[in-house]
Design a protein around this motif. Sequence first.
Motif, mmCIF file in Angstrom:
data_model
loop_
_atom_site.group_PDB
_atom_site.id
_atom_site.type_symbol
_atom_site.label_atom_id
_atom_site.label_comp_id
_atom_site.label_asym_id
_atom_site.label_seq_id
_atom_site.Cartn_x
_atom_site.Cartn_y
_atom_site.Cartn_z
ATOM 1 N N TYR A 153 -43.426 -41.033 -44.107
ATOM 2 C CA TYR A 153 -42.340 -42.015 -44.010
ATOM 3 C C TYR A 153 -41.243 -41.668 -45.003
ATOM 4 C CZ TYR A 153 -39.970 -46.543 -43.957
ATOM 5 O OH TYR A 153 -39.034 -47.537 -43.844
ATOM 6 N N GLY A 156 -36.237 -46.449 -43.886
ATOM 7 C CA GLY A 156 -36.001 -47.366 -42.785
ATOM 8 C C GLY A 156 -34.566 -47.863 -42.784
ATOM 9 N N GLN A 166 -36.486 -45.927 -37.993
ATOM 10 C CA GLN A 166 -37.269 -45.389 -39.102
ATOM 11 C C GLN A 166 -37.235 -43.869 -39.035
ATOM 12 O OE1 GLN A 166 -41.140 -47.207 -38.881
ATOM 13 N NE2 GLN A 166 -40.371 -49.222 -39.429
#
Length: 220
Positions: A153, A156, A166
Motif C-alpha cells: 500500500y 489513498g 488507492q
Amino acid sequence: VFLYGAVALQAVGERMPAVAGRAVPAAALLLLLLPAGGNWLDSGRSVRDCSVLSQRAGPWACYGPRVGFFVSAAAWTADGLPAGSAVMTRKPRHFYVLSGHPSRAFPFVEDPDAHLALADQLGARYVLLDQWDGLAARYVGGAVRGRPEAFCYLRGFGAPVEGGAQLLGILPPEERAAPPEPSADVGIVACPESYYGRDVDVPEAYSSSSTIPLLADLDS
C-alpha cells in the motif's frame, strides 16, 4: 418517429377542411416539440452550471468524485513516484497526460498471476485501484484478494465509499511471500520507502511493519 408522425398528420389534414387541416398538424407538432424543448433548456442549464463549476474547481469538476480522485492520484504521482516509474491503470492515456509517467491498462481478468506477469514484463511497480468505473475494483481488486502478499500500500486518495482511489505497489518476485491462508479481511503491507519519490515524506502511519485493510468498503 417524427417521420411517421408527419405522414399520419398529413393524411389527417387531407381529410379535414382547409383551416382545421392546417391547425391540427401544427398543434400536434407543437405537442411533440414541447418535451424536446424542455430537454434542450435543461441541457443548456447543465452546460452553464458545469462551466461555472469548472472555472471554480478545475476542468474535471463536472465528472464527479470518482474521476476526480483518479485525477488527484495521477497528479500526485508526478512528483510522488521515482522518475521513470510505470503504473498500470484503468485509463493509461489520461494517466500519462496528468502524471508524465508511462502507463498501461491492467489485464481485464481477476487472475493475479496475469497481473503480476504483465507488471514484470513492463517493469511496472505500481497499479491504481480507482473507481472511474467498476473495472478496477473487479479486476485489480480480484488480483489483490488472490495474492495480497504480492502488493503493498502506497497512498489513498479519498475514502473508498466516496469513490476514492488507492495507489498500490507491486513487489518484485523475490519479495513476494508465500500466499496466505484465505481470509475475509484483505490486508497488505505498506510499501518500502524506495517506492516513493526522493522528496516525498513517507506517511508515518504506514511504516514497513503495518498491515493496511483494503477493499472492504468496495464490497459494501
